[in-house]
Design an enzyme around this catalytic site. Sequence first.
Site, short mmCIF file in Angstrom:
data_model
loop_
_atom_site.label_atom_id
_atom_site.label_comp_id
_atom_site.label_asym_id
_atom_site.label_seq_id
_atom_site.Cartn_x
_atom_site.Cartn_y
_atom_site.Cartn_z
N LYS A 182 7.89 69.90 -18.58
CA LYS A 182 8.60 68.77 -17.96
C LYS A 182 9.30 67.99 -19.05
CE LYS A 182 7.52 64.53 -16.62
NZ LYS A 182 8.82 63.83 -16.84
N GLU A 258 -0.22 63.35 -28.69
CA GLU A 258 0.34 62.57 -29.80
C GLU A 258 0.96 61.34 -29.16
OE1 GLU A 258 3.13 60.79 -31.73
OE2 GLU A 258 4.14 62.75 -31.76
N CYS A 292 8.16 57.61 -33.16
CA CYS A 292 6.75 57.21 -33.17
C CYS A 292 6.24 56.98 -34.59
CB CYS A 292 5.89 58.24 -32.46
SG CYS A 292 6.04 59.91 -33.12
N GLU A 394 3.90 48.28 -30.32
CA GLU A 394 4.95 49.27 -30.61
C GLU A 394 6.22 48.88 -29.87
OE1 GLU A 394 5.32 54.08 -31.00
OE2 GLU A 394 4.44 53.30 -29.16
#
Length: 491
Positions: A182, A258, A292, A394
């Site tokens: 996906k 992750e 990231c 973040e």
Amino acid sequence: MKTVDTDLKEVKLYIDGKYMASSSNSVFNVKNPASQQDIAHIHEAAYEDVDQACRAARRAFEEGPWRTMSVAERCDKIRRMAEIILERKDELARLEATDVGKPYPVALEAEIPRAANNLKFFADFVEKQGGEVYPMEENYLNYTRYEPVGVASIITPWNLPFMLTTWKLGPCLASGNTAVIKPPEITPLTVSLLGEIAKEAGIPDGVVNIIHGFGPDSAGEYMTTHPEVDLISFTGETATGKAIMKNGADSLKKVSFELGGKAANIIFEDANLDKAIPESIRAAFLNSGQVCLAGSRILVQRSILEDFLDRFKKAASELNVGDPQDPNTNMGPLVSEEHYRKVTGYLDIAEEEKATLIYGGKRPILDEKIKDGYYLEPTIYLTEDTSSRISHEEIFGPFVTIIPFDTEEDALEIANSTDYGLNGVIWTENLERAHRVSHHVRAGTIWVNCWFVRDLRAPFGGFKKSGVGREGGKHSLEFFTEPKNICIALK
């Protein structure tokens, strides 16, 4: 259901070797973030489509030749996929720049070649692997085999969609598994082409399947709860990782995650600023900070703070923010309106927290054709508040928080104060300090006097809420295989 604009690119589902429309005929549009113009309509998978894809992957695994063919033959086909990607490098890079908003040269020179190398590396790596043998006195012989697990759900993020999909697909296929992929719903265009690339490379039908859709009550949830799926490899937000783990718990699916990061980039007073400044700029603003591993939390020793701020501000001001297709562009737009609103919302938070704006914080003035894009200047704040939201959350944009520190102990306390632990960066010319601090920063990858240097054999993943498990080299193979012990009686 949206009305289909026939002038837009049409992206269908890829199931069992064929591109096909959604069974519900539902589509959604994706935009060029630089212009806000629609660029494609995407067929949204209904549950029936996801079910068809998962069952096709199961048939290909149980009944097809992929799992049982020789490792050499299987890996040759994966290497052929890598060759095709390089043959189509310019096309893929243009599409990635349009879809994600990243500078075309970055996609062309770094990401698409790395995507091809992901496949080639794991094909070469798996072909060289063997098992272990354990003799037991004179009567028995034990040996091990590493066999594929089954059907893998691969879910990848919108910031590096093509590169991170091949990073997972390489070891998945080389180990003999089949996959249902996906892509991210807002940047699916390049990943959708992996179907035809796999077909051209001779990958059997059903081994690679690609479905499109969203998360809860959509394709993402359907594929992570599907009974035919054995394992889930996901890269993305921590909150989504938690939801996926819950989805897979009832059927005990293997998971590899992750997740988010908030890396500390620690600049000691003995750092070589001629190297640290340009690399810290790259770590902060590559892909508009939508990485990231971004070094978005810069810890600077107070004795060099003024010099660092002056030089860092000057370097940020020299970045060319503009059209991703322009070869002179260093930084493009944020990926979507929703994400733009999230990132720019931190400007208000920074003001509430009384952080000092050093540079940026505004929409840049741009050419007419991209003036409505989701752009933000490189933005730099200075704060002494180590518990502030801009220091801990973040943000995932071109938004940097600079925090002064006095001692090595202070730097470690600040670096380890977040819920994340994906990576860290250390700048020092003191070898003892480099090792000492590296050992004490709680993160999965530490770069010393460099950033984003990857050896694909090395483990990659995070501490704390930055992930579950590791990828890379043997660590990827441990996830995508089941070790089997076979014991032979010799008498």
